[in-house]
Design an enzyme around this catalytic site. Structure first.
Site, PDB file in Angstrom:
ATOM      1  N   LYS A  54       0.846  -1.205   0.000  1.00 34.69           N
ATOM      2  CA  LYS A  54       0.000   0.000   0.000  1.00 34.69           C
ATOM      3  C   LYS A  54       0.880   1.254   0.000  1.00 34.69           C
ATOM      4  CE  LYS A  54      -3.767  -2.528   2.120  1.00 34.69           C
ATOM      5  NZ  LYS A  54      -4.490  -2.968   3.315  1.00 34.69           N
ATOM      6  N   GLN A  98      -4.604  -1.545   9.438  1.00 37.80           N
ATOM      7  CA  GLN A  98      -4.565  -2.897   8.888  1.00 37.80           C
ATOM      8  C   GLN A  98      -5.184  -3.890   9.874  1.00 37.80           C
ATOM      9  OE1 GLN A  98      -3.635  -3.575   5.763  1.00 37.80           O
ATOM     10  NE2 GLN A  98      -4.002  -5.751   5.977  1.00 37.80           N
ATOM     11  N   ASP A 121     -11.223   2.661   3.833  1.00 38.14           N
ATOM     12  CA  ASP A 121     -11.579   1.240   3.798  1.00 38.14           C
ATOM     13  C   ASP A 121     -13.085   1.059   3.619  1.00 38.14           C
ATOM     14  OD1 ASP A 121      -9.645  -0.811   3.983  1.00 38.14           O
ATOM     15  OD2 ASP A 121      -9.216  -0.311   6.072  1.00 38.14           O
TER      16      ASP A 121
HETATM   17  N1  GUN Z   1      -7.110  -6.965   6.187  1.00 36.56           N
HETATM   18  C1  GUN Z   1      -7.512  -7.747   5.154  1.00 36.56           C
HETATM   19  N2  GUN Z   1      -8.142  -7.011   4.214  1.00 36.56           N
HETATM   20  C2  GUN Z   1      -8.146  -5.746   4.653  1.00 36.56           C
HETATM   21  C3  GUN Z   1      -8.651  -4.524   4.117  1.00 36.56           C
HETATM   22  O1  GUN Z   1      -9.250  -4.458   3.042  1.00 36.56           O
HETATM   23  N3  GUN Z   1      -8.436  -3.415   4.890  1.00 36.56           N
HETATM   24  C4  GUN Z   1      -7.808  -3.454   6.100  1.00 36.56           C
HETATM   25  N4  GUN Z   1      -7.672  -2.325   6.777  1.00 36.56           N
HETATM   26  N5  GUN Z   1      -7.335  -4.584   6.616  1.00 36.56           N
HETATM   27  C5  GUN Z   1      -7.506  -5.700   5.902  1.00 36.56           C
END
Ligand code: GUN
Length: 295
Positions: A54, A98, A121
């Site tokens: 990211k 995350q 998100d």
């Molecule tokens: N963990 C697995 N997928 C995601 C996601 O799309 N966003 C976040 N913040 N954590 C995750």
């Protein structure tokens, strides 16, 4: 006829090029640089890889990236304090924590603390509710990536029988919600199967499009699908290490067998994964534009 392999890598590359141009234009015209803060608590190796991707993608597209790697012992209060600080930081338009978080931190408290306008998100209840009523600001990244993959591959969603396997808040519920909206690029008949479903095959066998987010290798096998189905595999399962020490990844679909019956299918890796990160970039750009009154 062998299935068309839907490449997330290639579709993501195209969308990233479009985003890069728009981000450059925003800087030139308005001196506005979208900013994304990523927060990782603990040292889960898979999460470290995701957050690293990211950060790298943000930088490649011209997005300002602020990364916070916090120790596993970080208290909930410390994390909430950091989120509060980022909510007020004008350089930051998107905040991503995350998941999963360490067990001593309440995930709901954390997701509620993020300013919904910075919730790239799309996990805050305000944004979940807005999606539910068909007025979303931010679509959750993985479901949005799936919809884009289908649309950009020329697959008709309108009127299709879609079966989603898995009911998570991150994938199953939001993709069902997105595809059932009375809108272009949606308007499907959606069924959600889960661990309480009596006979998953009954549903998958009559589906035109199957989206599998079950978290289990071979959750979808060839005997469970009809000829000509379109299959989107959201699974990421680590089943061992290669000789060079790299993780061996497989999805939730028995790819080799299902591709013989499918019209189109996504691979793992190189399917949904690259699209998720790309949609995060799109949401960050949108958050910056909304904050500046440009969207
Ligand atoms: N963990 C697995 N997928 C995601 C996601 O799309 N966003 C976040 N913040 N954590 C995750």
């Amino acid at each position: 006829m062998p299935a068309e392999i839907i490449s997330g890598t290639e579709n993501a590359r195209q969308i990233r090029e479009e985003l890069k141009e728009e981000i450059a234009e925003l800087k030139e015209k308005y001196n506005l640089v979208p900013g994304l803060a990523t927060i990782l608590v603990g040292e889960d190796p898979a999460s470290q890889v995701y957050v690293g991707q990211k950060e790298k993608t943000s930088q490649a597209l011209g997005i300002y990236s602020a990364r916070y790697d916090l120790p596993a012992e970080t208290s909930e209060e410390e994390l909430l304090n950091l989120i509060d600080k980022l909510n007020k930081d004008q350089k930051i338009h998107g905040i991503l924590v995350q998941l999963p978080l360490p067990k001593h931190i309440n995930e709901t408290n954390v997701l509620y603390a993020i300013d919904p306008k910075k919730d790239v998100d799309g996990f805050h209840p305000v944004n979940v509710g807005k999606l539910m009523i068909g007025e979303p600001d931010f679509l959750p990244c993985t479901p949005h990536g799936i919809q884009q993959l289908l649309l950009r591959s020329g697959i008709k969603i309108d009127g299709a029988e879609v079966v989603v396997v898995g009911r998570s808040n991150i994938v199953g519920k939001p993709i069902a919600n997105i595809l059932l909206q009375k809108k272009e690029g949606a308007n499907a008949t959606v069924t959600i199967c889960h661990t309480g479903t009596r006979d998953i095959s009954f549903h998958t066998k009559r589906a035109d499009i199957i989206i599998v987010a079950a978290g289990k290798p071979k959750a979808l096998t060839a005997d469970m699908v009809k000829e000509g189905v379109v299959v989107i595999d959201v699974g990421v399962n680590r089943i061992g290490k290669s000789e060079s020490g790299k993780d061996i990844l497989v999805g939730d679909v028995d790819f080799e067998a299902v591709k013989e019956k499918a019209r189109a299918i996504t691979p793992v890796p190189g399917g949904v994964g690259p699209m998720t990160i790309t949609m995060l970039m799109l949401n960050t750009l949108k958050a910056a534009k909304l904050a500046a009154g440009l969207a």
